[in-house]
Design a protein around this motif. Sequence first.
Motif: not given
Length: 234
Positions: A26-29, A1-9
């Motif tokens: 699904h293999g995401f960073d 995966m190219k990008f880094r993701y953050a999930m925030v609640c």
Amino acid sequence: MKFRYAMVCSSNQNRSMEAHSLLKRHGFDVSSYGTGSHVKLPGPSLREPNVYDFGTPYKQMFDDLRRKDPELYKRNGILPMLKRNSGVKLAPQRWQDNAADGSFTVVLTFEEKVFDMVLEGKDVSFVLQFLFPWIFRTHAMGNLSGFLIVCTGQYVLSYWKDLHNRNHVLLKSVLVINLEVKDNHEEAAVGGQLTLELCQKIEAVESWEDSIDEIIAAFEAKHRRKLVYSISFY
């Protein structure tokens, strides 16, 4: 995966962890956070929430609530949620304390007030209607630099204290999107699937900066859900 993701609640328990768990499979960073001062979970009544510090392991919360009332917390889905969470990471993390985790490419929030807290405390905030939705501008004041982006025909101008109080050494752009999701288990599951689809669309393009308007517009048309988004910098 190219990008880094953050999930925030708010408490890094339900919505952000549902999305974190799904994207991770699904293999995401991907990482996840909460913006609240404490972690709050439903208690025996609205006036009696269970309150924990960020950093308290999910397993410790699970054991505590199972000891208090196993039937109640199994029935309302809290124990299964905590068990799921403990399989994803050790403990809830606070967004405001995440500087050591490095920079992210995309930040997804699931509530307007959380979106505002990620961009934190607008000193100046107003909305102007324009006829030219492709135009964007930058705005700077001292060491605060904001990126002004059109969101469905509206400009949102603001100074952001959290992302923009951090030292802008990298000058690396970060896309912050709010997908409004009600804080219950059923809606969190739907929100997780929508988040996965949106992140897959972003991941598939060569440059999200060049494609984000089209991605957002197509998502909104398909799902009839409004997204709010902004661009900031590290």
